[in-house]
Design an enzyme around this catalytic site. Structure first.
Site, PDB file in Angstrom:
ATOM      1  CG  ASP A 104      -1.793   1.195   1.381  1.00 23.10           C
ATOM      2  OD1 ASP A 104      -2.372   1.593   0.353  1.00 23.10           O
ATOM      3  OD2 ASP A 104      -1.922   1.762   2.476  1.00 23.10           O
ATOM      4  CB  SER A 105       0.227   4.832  -0.290  1.00 25.98           C
ATOM      5  OG  SER A 105      -0.869   4.935   0.600  1.00 25.98           O
TER       6      SER A 105
ATOM      7  CB  CYS B  30      -3.234   0.362  -2.431  1.00 22.51           C
ATOM      8  SG  CYS B  30      -3.405   2.031  -3.085  1.00 22.51           S
TER       9      CYS B  30
ATOM     10  CD  GLU C 239      -0.059   6.902   6.359  1.00 25.40           C
ATOM     11  OE1 GLU C 239       0.978   6.969   7.042  1.00 25.40           O
ATOM     12  OE2 GLU C 239      -0.434   5.847   5.793  1.00 25.40           O
TER      13      GLU C 239
ATOM     14  CB  CYS D 137      -9.426   4.405   0.901  1.00 22.09           C
ATOM     15  SG  CYS D 137      -7.747   4.815   1.466  1.00 22.09           S
TER      16      CYS D 137
ATOM     17  CG  HIS E 156      -4.935   4.844   4.635  1.00 27.59           C
ATOM     18  ND1 HIS E 156      -4.396   4.391   3.455  1.00 27.59           N
ATOM     19  CD2 HIS E 156      -3.898   5.358   5.352  1.00 27.59           C
ATOM     20  CE1 HIS E 156      -3.091   4.630   3.463  1.00 27.59           C
ATOM     21  NE2 HIS E 156      -2.763   5.212   4.594  1.00 27.59           N
TER      22      HIS E 156
HETATM   23  N1  LIG Z   1      -4.802   3.045   1.099  1.00 24.03           N
HETATM   24  C1  LIG Z   1      -4.804   3.385  -0.264  1.00 24.03           C
HETATM   25  C2  LIG Z   1      -4.088   4.625  -0.704  1.00 24.03           C
HETATM   26  C3  LIG Z   1      -4.370   5.878   0.004  1.00 24.03           C
HETATM   27  C4  LIG Z   1      -3.498   7.027  -0.457  1.00 24.03           C
HETATM   28  O1  LIG Z   1      -2.278   6.905  -0.409  1.00 24.03           O
HETATM   29  O2  LIG Z   1      -4.058   8.032  -0.887  1.00 24.03           O
HETATM   30  C5  LIG Z   1      -6.107   3.095  -0.944  1.00 24.03           C
HETATM   31  O3  LIG Z   1      -6.737   2.134  -0.582  1.00 24.03           O
HETATM   32  O4  LIG Z   1      -6.511   3.738  -1.869  1.00 24.03           O
END
Ligand SMILES: N[C@H](CCC(=O)O)C(=O)O
Length: 294
Positions: A31-32, A94, A171, A203, A205
């Site tokens: 992921d990011s 992600c 984050e 997402c 996150h």
């Molecule tokens: N967690 C990621 C990326 C979030 C990001 O870096 O903007 C997603 O599901 O899209």
């Protein structure tokens, strides 16, 4: 297409995992940043014997405000680094990368690569027909969830909301601030106006925000975390390929492109243990040596 080979009876599977057995191939999860940990905890739950290589591209997050070309290039670089580390499968943890890069990347690597959108779309349709999706701006703009859902049921209604502030808030550890609640109310308001019956965390996150989101939405709204379903799909895929691990797992290897200490500190809150984290330069060798993780 990922499932072509395993679905076509009679022909040998495309992904054999040949040569990986002796070195105990891992599953690559990336992921990011922190978001992929929501997928990782599902992997721990559903695939307790698998060994994992986790990568967070923390030096370049958020992905959600990047162009499709950048995202494809980042995912390509991650997999070029991951593949020689010895992985038998990759889970794109992600949504942004799944929405924008999955098809391109699947055609470039000889590896089963799974993304979140289709498992998430199928799961949403098992819950309702008025579906809200909260996602990064890039995922929302890609229309990936609407397309995937309406491919299965053209009658289903889908509303996608881009939530640019969520990932930076998560984050930077601001989940419990009143400001985050306000932002969440604003993002959810148009979906509540449409009387959605189902909300997809579009997402990885966003499940970190579950305590905030659940307080805002009516109880009747079903919540879908695609992480649960992509991991279930990975379990099935490994079984089909005969690559399921039965021995106990190696410690998870955690790698990031940004600051390892910062990631370890934040990840601890979700994982319940402090991971040892390596800093990796995707184009060079690993810069510090791994230490044992649970
Ligand atoms: N967690 C990621 C990326 C979030 C990001 O870096 O903007 C997603 O599901 O899209």
């Amino acid at each position: 297409m990922l499932h072509q080979s395993t679905a076509s009876a009679g022909s040998p599977p495309r992904f054999t995992g040949k040569g990986k057995e002796s070195q105990r191939a891992r599953i690559g999860v990336f992921d990011s940043g922190l978001g992929g940990l929501t997928v990782l905890t599902e992997v721990y739950r559903q695939m307790p014997n698998e060994s994992i290589l986790y990568f967070g591209d923390t030096a370049r997050l958020p992905y959600g405000s990047r162009s499709p070309e950048e995202i494809i290039q980042f995912v390509r670089e991650i997999l070029h680094w991951m593949e020689p580390q010895g992985i038998k499968m990759a889970i794109v943890a992600c949504n942004t990368s799944s929405a924008l890069a999955l098809e391109t990347i699947q055609s470039e690597f000889d590896l089963p690569i799974l993304g979140l959108i289709h498992p998430g779309a199928r799961a949403a349709l098992n819950k309702g027909r008025r579906i809200g999706v909260i996602a990064t701006p890039a995922t929302a703009a890609s229309n990936a969830y609407r397309r995937a859902i309406q491919e299965i049921d053209p009658e289903a209604r889908v509303w996608q909301v881009g939530c640019p502030e969520f990932v930076p808030l998560i984050e930077s550890n601001r989940i419990h601030e009143p400001y985050t609640r306000e932002v969440a109310r604003e993002y959810l308001a148009p979906l509540m106006q449409q009387q959605i019956d189902t909300l997809v965390y579009g997402c990885t996150h966003y499940p970190f925000l579950a305590p905030v989101i659940q307080k805002i939405l009516p109880r009747s709204v079903e919540l879908v975390d695609p992480a649960v379903y992509v991991v279930a799909a990975a379990v099935r895929e490994l079984e089909l390929l005969g690559l399921t691990e039965t021995r106990s797992p190696l410690p998870t290897r955690f790698c990031v492109s940004g600051c390892p200490e910062e990631f370890a500190q934040r990840a601890k809150q979700w994982l319940g243990f402090t991971p040892q984290v390596e800093k990796v330069n995707l184009n060079q060798a690993v810069q510090s040596s791994p230490v044992a993780n649970p």
